[in-house]
Design an enzyme around this catalytic site. Structure first.
Site, mmCIF file in Angstrom:
data_model
loop_
_atom_site.group_PDB
_atom_site.id
_atom_site.type_symbol
_atom_site.label_atom_id
_atom_site.label_comp_id
_atom_site.label_asym_id
_atom_site.label_seq_id
_atom_site.Cartn_x
_atom_site.Cartn_y
_atom_site.Cartn_z
ATOM 1 N N ASN A 1 0.866 -1.188 0.000
ATOM 2 C CA ASN A 1 0.000 0.000 0.000
ATOM 3 C C ASN A 1 0.903 1.238 0.000
ATOM 4 O O ASN A 1 2.115 1.123 0.133
ATOM 5 C CB ASN A 1 -0.941 0.000 1.223
ATOM 6 N N ASP B 1 1.514 -8.732 1.378
ATOM 7 C CA ASP B 1 2.367 -7.739 2.051
ATOM 8 C C ASP B 1 2.737 -8.257 3.448
ATOM 9 O O ASP B 1 3.906 -8.249 3.860
ATOM 10 C CB ASP B 1 1.573 -6.427 2.157
ATOM 11 N N THR C 1 -5.741 -7.923 -6.535
ATOM 12 C CA THR C 1 -6.910 -8.828 -6.660
ATOM 13 C C THR C 1 -7.372 -9.388 -5.329
ATOM 14 O O THR C 1 -8.276 -10.235 -5.296
ATOM 15 C CB THR C 1 -6.568 -10.004 -7.599
ATOM 16 N N TYR D 1 -7.800 -5.285 -2.469
ATOM 17 C CA TYR D 1 -8.149 -4.154 -3.357
ATOM 18 C C TYR D 1 -9.229 -4.505 -4.380
ATOM 19 O O TYR D 1 -9.575 -3.696 -5.223
ATOM 20 C CB TYR D 1 -6.883 -3.602 -4.041
#
Ligand code: APR
Length: 173
Positions: free
Chosen positions: A25, A35, A119, A122
């Site tokens: 992000n 992440d 995907t 988000y």
């Protein structure tokens, strides 16, 4: 050209490639999904480094070391949040792939692994994202001789099937 692209089902944190791409992000301070997995495996030095980078705009990418990951580098790309398709989401997602591959060449990474950016949290539609990822990668590789292998690491059988089908469409035309 097709031999320079591979599609697998697996965990991106385990890929023994020069660089893995993170679906980050804009803060680059970590998160959930891929992440979170990358930061967990890389260890705390990763956050120390990304904190110093000071963020990254959507559609762009920033590079860090991989620390405890098998990959030497992490390319942090910030994908767009899906808002229905009329807010430049396609263009921003495409630029994530182009900017990540450009960064890979700049750091000398010959093998690069991508997750399916945007995907998950988000909410970018998977097949649409796969087509953008593969078309943008094909476009990049047509003009590049440095990168040896781009691996798309799917995290489910469903994603694998979609990526493989779209790959055949994009790379056989
Ligand atoms: N290896 C490969 N792919 C993975 C892994 C993994 N270990 N974990 C998750 N994925 C897949 C998901 O299944 C999804 O297809 O990565 C894709 C991207 O999903 P997210 O990680 O949710 O990323 P994104 O949709 O781009 O949202 C980014 O989520 O984690 C936060 O900090 C991140 O705010 C940012 C947002």
């Amino acid at each position: 050209m097709k031999e320079r692209v591979e599609i697998i089902n697996g965990d991106i944190t385990r890929q023994e490639v020069d660089a893995i791409v993170n679906a980050a992000n804009r803060s680059l301070l970590g998160g959930g999904g891929v992440d979170g997995a990358i930061h967990r495996v890389a260890g705390p030095e990763l956050l120390e480094e990304t904190r110093k980078i000071g963020g990254c705009p959507t559609g762009e990418a920033r590079v860090s070391r991989g620390y405890r990951l098998p990959a030497r580098w992490v390319i942090h790309a910030v994908g767009p949040v899906w808002k229905g398709g009329n807010y430049s989401e396609d263009r921003l997602l495409a630029s994530c792939y182009a900017n990540s591959l450009k960064a890979a060449v700049e750091i000398g990474a010959k093998t690069v692994a991508f997750p399916s950016i945007s995907t998950g949290a988000y909410r970018f539609p998977l097949e649409r994202a796969a087509r953008i990822a593969l078309e943008e990668t094909k476009r990049f590789l047509e003009g590049d001789t440095f990168i040896r292998k781009v691996i798309f690491v799917c995290f489910s059988q469903k994603a694998l099937e979609i990526y493989k089908r779209v790959f055949e469409e994009v790379f056989s035309s």
